[in-house]
Write a protein that holds these residues in place. Structure first.
Motif, mmCIF file in Angstrom:
data_model
loop_
_atom_site.group_PDB
_atom_site.id
_atom_site.type_symbol
_atom_site.label_atom_id
_atom_site.label_comp_id
_atom_site.label_asym_id
_atom_site.label_seq_id
_atom_site.Cartn_x
_atom_site.Cartn_y
_atom_site.Cartn_z
ATOM 1 N N SER A 3 0.840 -1.193 0.000
ATOM 2 C CA SER A 3 0.000 0.000 0.000
ATOM 3 C C SER A 3 0.875 1.243 0.000
ATOM 4 O O SER A 3 1.991 1.240 0.526
ATOM 5 N N SER A 4 0.362 2.319 -0.588
ATOM 6 C CA SER A 4 1.110 3.572 -0.645
ATOM 7 C C SER A 4 1.052 4.281 0.694
ATOM 8 O O SER A 4 0.125 4.069 1.487
ATOM 9 N N THR A 5 2.040 5.124 0.941
ATOM 10 C CA THR A 5 2.114 5.841 2.210
ATOM 11 C C THR A 5 2.362 7.321 1.958
ATOM 12 O O THR A 5 2.793 7.728 0.877
ATOM 13 N N THR A 6 2.093 8.110 2.986
ATOM 14 C CA THR A 6 2.367 9.544 2.962
ATOM 15 C C THR A 6 3.105 9.905 4.239
ATOM 16 O O THR A 6 2.678 9.521 5.331
ATOM 17 N N ARG A 7 4.205 10.636 4.093
ATOM 18 C CA ARG A 7 5.007 10.992 5.260
ATOM 19 C C ARG A 7 4.505 12.318 5.834
ATOM 20 O O ARG A 7 4.548 13.359 5.183
ATOM 21 N N LEU A 8 4.027 12.248 7.076
ATOM 22 C CA LEU A 8 3.488 13.416 7.772
ATOM 23 C C LEU A 8 3.878 13.328 9.242
ATOM 24 O O LEU A 8 4.230 12.260 9.749
ATOM 25 N N THR A 9 3.800 14.459 9.928
ATOM 26 C CA THR A 9 3.959 14.412 11.381
ATOM 27 C C THR A 9 2.717 13.774 11.998
ATOM 28 O O THR A 9 1.662 13.651 11.361
ATOM 29 N N THR A 159 2.409 7.606 22.578
ATOM 30 C CA THR A 159 3.853 7.698 22.812
ATOM 31 C C THR A 159 4.685 7.271 21.612
ATOM 32 O O THR A 159 5.905 7.437 21.627
ATOM 33 N N ARG A 160 4.071 6.687 20.585
ATOM 34 C CA ARG A 160 4.739 6.343 19.331
ATOM 35 C C ARG A 160 3.833 6.745 18.181
ATOM 36 O O ARG A 160 2.594 6.635 18.291
ATOM 37 N N PRO A 161 4.376 7.207 17.060
ATOM 38 C CA PRO A 161 3.526 7.626 15.945
ATOM 39 C C PRO A 161 2.525 6.569 15.508
ATOM 40 O O PRO A 161 1.327 6.848 15.335
ATOM 41 N N GLU A 162 2.985 5.324 15.322
ATOM 42 C CA GLU A 162 2.096 4.299 14.800
ATOM 43 C C GLU A 162 0.955 3.952 15.749
ATOM 44 O O GLU A 162 -0.057 3.379 15.337
ATOM 45 N N PHE A 197 6.192 10.180 10.226
ATOM 46 C CA PHE A 197 5.971 8.741 10.062
ATOM 47 C C PHE A 197 5.373 8.524 8.671
ATOM 48 O O PHE A 197 4.719 9.407 8.114
ATOM 49 N N ASP A 198 5.610 7.338 8.114
ATOM 50 C CA ASP A 198 5.037 6.984 6.812
ATOM 51 C C ASP A 198 3.676 6.324 7.046
ATOM 52 O O ASP A 198 3.591 5.142 7.408
ATOM 53 N N TRP A 199 2.633 7.103 6.818
ATOM 54 C CA TRP A 199 1.277 6.664 7.144
ATOM 55 C C TRP A 199 0.642 5.964 5.956
ATOM 56 O O TRP A 199 0.716 6.455 4.828
ATOM 57 N N PRO A 200 -0.013 4.833 6.173
ATOM 58 C CA PRO A 200 -0.754 4.207 5.068
ATOM 59 C C PRO A 200 -1.888 5.120 4.615
ATOM 60 O O PRO A 200 -2.620 5.671 5.444
ATOM 61 N N ASP A 201 -2.023 5.283 3.316
ATOM 62 C CA ASP A 201 -3.030 6.214 2.803
ATOM 63 C C ASP A 201 -4.452 5.809 3.179
ATOM 64 O O ASP A 201 -5.353 6.651 3.245
ATOM 65 N N GLU A 202 -4.657 4.515 3.460
ATOM 66 C CA GLU A 202 -5.982 4.070 3.877
ATOM 67 C C GLU A 202 -6.423 4.757 5.173
ATOM 68 O O GLU A 202 -7.623 4.887 5.426
#
Length: 628
Positions: A3-9, A159-162, A197-202
């Motif tokens: 899956s594609s990701t988007t890097r955001l805070t 405490t963690r982005p994910e 963090f590299d967030w899944p676009d979903e």
């Protein structure tokens, strides 16, 4: 396939996620998070603050002046939006975060959704302690934000982005759950907010949270029908759940079909119009004589969306009929089983519709004598309301009921009246004639002083074309006038009716009744004996409101008041009507309480007032009944 990701805070991801959340009920879809309120400090300015700038086109922002008030505004918006839409509130760490606690308690107690995003101390602990950090010697993972846990329906610290992904989804689940909803808190450490963090676009796809309307269990429904059919003197108590469910029409049909009278709690008032043939007014300590006499003789009490607070039950002394039973239609099992009642666990609208259909098969109606009884009692009560509202001398200072009478004569179905604390809730519950389902907006679950003005802003944002009135006494006004600045800044044309009676009038009356002799309840200079019984303070609240940018109309007499209220109602800018009222010790006030309320009185005392109050207290306590 990857899956594609988007890097955001983390903050950017959260704001983008929130802007894509929707609710749907009865085929109507709307945004869940309509806007974000915020006051910025070092704990959120570089995180959520930057993200709100980044996505300003997607997430509207409102600037607050007090963190508690921002929650009140969000709650007002949520209530006016039938809990289908709300606002988020962001704060810095430390006092900004702890200022949320009162607002969170109010939201949770009233089952109203609001999303809280307080900043938190560093998760990575590069320096310990940081500015405004609470050091807890026995636990390294505790911060002041933990004070929000008991007043939140859901709490998490990211405490963690994910970790944001499951937490954000859980937060939306709770906000949209009609049973669980209330304050939801996502505590955001300031370093994590700014971490990428590299967030899944979903994660950012639009999501629609369907707000369910569960129907009744067939066995519970059959038992409820049997209970109603066997009742000779049934009484409905309409609570806030009627409004949350938009069950007003279903209640109207049920009441007309059966002839069962309907009393209302503070949260449920307006479920039926004041002139509906089955409406008998407020119930409990601040209720009408009509409703409370029906409650004392009822053999079946049908609670619809009510929590049965002590004001409703008169602290357990109101429902004294021989063999009285309770039938509780409530979406929350916790409330459905109260008072050893028959539970009917269902959405209020669905449950009422099912009850009406089932009873129609049996052609159930209450006896004609019962209808005549409550109809005639209601007529007599309305005459008492007329007497309280009437002002034969327009050139004198009004009483508080006459102030309400002047407003009552002016408004129509479109006006919304907001109040929460002081002596006004009692007067309003007894006297106000609600003309529409959402005209009467009383926050009485927490009865929080300072709620009215910010809540009015929230209501006006949700209903911009309607006149919105914040009714406040001087004590409440002094608690939280700050959001007047926000109303002026954003052109939110609320109307503030500011009533000056020089103190905490309701608590003063209560103090006198329980032997406290009104100690510390008047806004006056101290006297030689240590009591505050000197001259009134030279405080000019009208000038204060004007200094915050609000247009102020001063009314000295009944005639002045009528003119000022009409002018304020027509205004398209924030406007305050200021009036000083006669106090209860100089003129007759509203009808006294029609039912008791338990405020314990000193068991031993030497002052005659307290001794007498204790004797009366013990007589009332002896009438308490536990429904088991």
């Amino acid at each position: 396939m990857t899956s594609s990701t988007t890097r955001l805070t983390v903050a950017q991801a959260l704001v983008r996620f929130l802007s894509a959340q929707y609710t749907e009920r009865d085929g109507v879809r709307q945004r869940l998070i309509g806007a974000t309120w915020g006051i910025f400090g070092h704990g959120n300015v570089a995180g959520i603050g930057q993200a709100l700038v980044e996505y300003a086109d997607d997430m509207p922002y409102h600037q607050g002046r007090n963190e508690q008030a921002m929650v009140h505004a969000a709650v007002g918006y949520a209530r006016q939006s039938n809990r289908l839409s709300t606002h988020a509130v962001t704060t810095s760490i430390g006092p900004g975060a702890t200022n949320l606690v009162t607002g969170a308690a109010l939201a949770t107690i009233n089952h109203l959704p609001v999303l809280l995003l307080p900043g938190d101390v560093f998760a990575t602990r590069p320096a310990d302690p940081v500015l405004q950090q609470l050091e807890v010697p026995y636990a390294g993972d505790v911060s002041v934000n933990d004070s929000l846990r008991p007043v939140s329906r859901y709490f998490d610290r990211i405490t963690r982005p994910e970790a944001l992904i499951p937490s954000a989804l859980n937060a939306m689940r709770v906000l949209t759950d009609p049973v669980e909803t209330g304050a939801v808190t996502l505590a955001l450490p300031q370093d994590v907010q700014a971490e990428a963090f590299d967030w899944p676009d979903e994660f950012f796809a639009e999501r629609t949270w369907v707000v369910r309307r569960p129907g009744a269990d067939p066995a519970e429904l059959a038992e409820a029908v049997r209970a109603i059919r066997s009742a000779r003197r049934p009484l409905v108590i309409a609570g806030g759940g009627v409004h949350h469910s938009r069950a007003e029409e279903a209640l109207d049909e049920f009441a007309r079909a059966t002839g069962i009278p309907v009393a209302s709690t503070q949260a449920g008032k307006g479920s039926l119009r004041h002139d509906h043939p089955q409406d008998v007014g407020g119930i409990g300590h601040t209720g009408t004589a009509t409703a409370n006499e029906l409650a004392r003789t009822a053999d079946l009490v049908i609670g619809v969306g009510t929590r049965y607070t002590d004001f409703t039950t008169a602290s357990g002394t109101l429902f004294t009929g021989e063999g009285v039973r309770f039938l509780n239609l409530n979406i929350a099992p916790f409330d459905g089983h109260k008072l050893a009642g028959l539970p009917l666990i269902a959405d209020a609208r669905s449950g009422l519709q099912e009850l009406t259909a089932a009873l129609d098969l049996h052609a159930y109606e209450v006896a004609a004598f019962y209808v005549t009884e409550y109809t005639e009692d209601k007529e007599r009560w309305e005459q008492r309301v007329d007497a309280c509202y009437e002002a034969d001398e327009p050139d004198v200072r009004p009483t508080q009921p006459q102030v309400l009478g002047a407003l009552d004569a002016l408004v129509d179905e479109s006006d919304v009246i907001i109040n929460a604390a002081g002596s006004l809730p009692g007067d309003l519950h007894k006297l106000w004639r609600a003309r529409s389902r959402d005209q009467y907006h009383l926050e009485y679950g927490y009865s929080c002083m300072g709620y009215e003005i910010p809540a009015a802003i929230g209501v006006k944002l949700a209903a911009p074309d309607r006149p919105v009135w914040a009714l406040v006494g001087d004590g409440t006004y002094l608690m939280m006038p700050t959001e007047i600045v926000t109303a002026v800044q954003e052109g939110v044309a609320i109307k503030v009716l500011l009533i000056q009676n020089h103190g905490y009038a309701s608590i003063g009356g209560l103090s006198e009744s329980v032997g406290g002799e009104r100690f510390g309840t008047a806004y006056r200079f101290p006297s030689d004996d240590g009591t505050y019984t000197g001259a009134p303070l030279p405080v000019d609240l009208a000038a204060n409101a004007a200094s915050l940018g609000m247009r102020v109309l001063r009314a000295k007499t009944v005639a002045d008041l009528r003119t000022a209220l009409a002018e304020a109602r027509a205004a398209d800018t924030p406007t305050c009507v200021y009036v000083e009222t006669e106090t209860a010790d100089t003129v007759s006030g509203p009808p006294p309480a029609q039912a008791w309320w338990d405020v314990p009185v000193a068991e031993t005392a030497t002052r005659p007032s307290a001794v007498k109050a204790r004797e009366l207290y013990e007589r009332h306590v002896s009438t308490r009944r536990r429904h088991l």
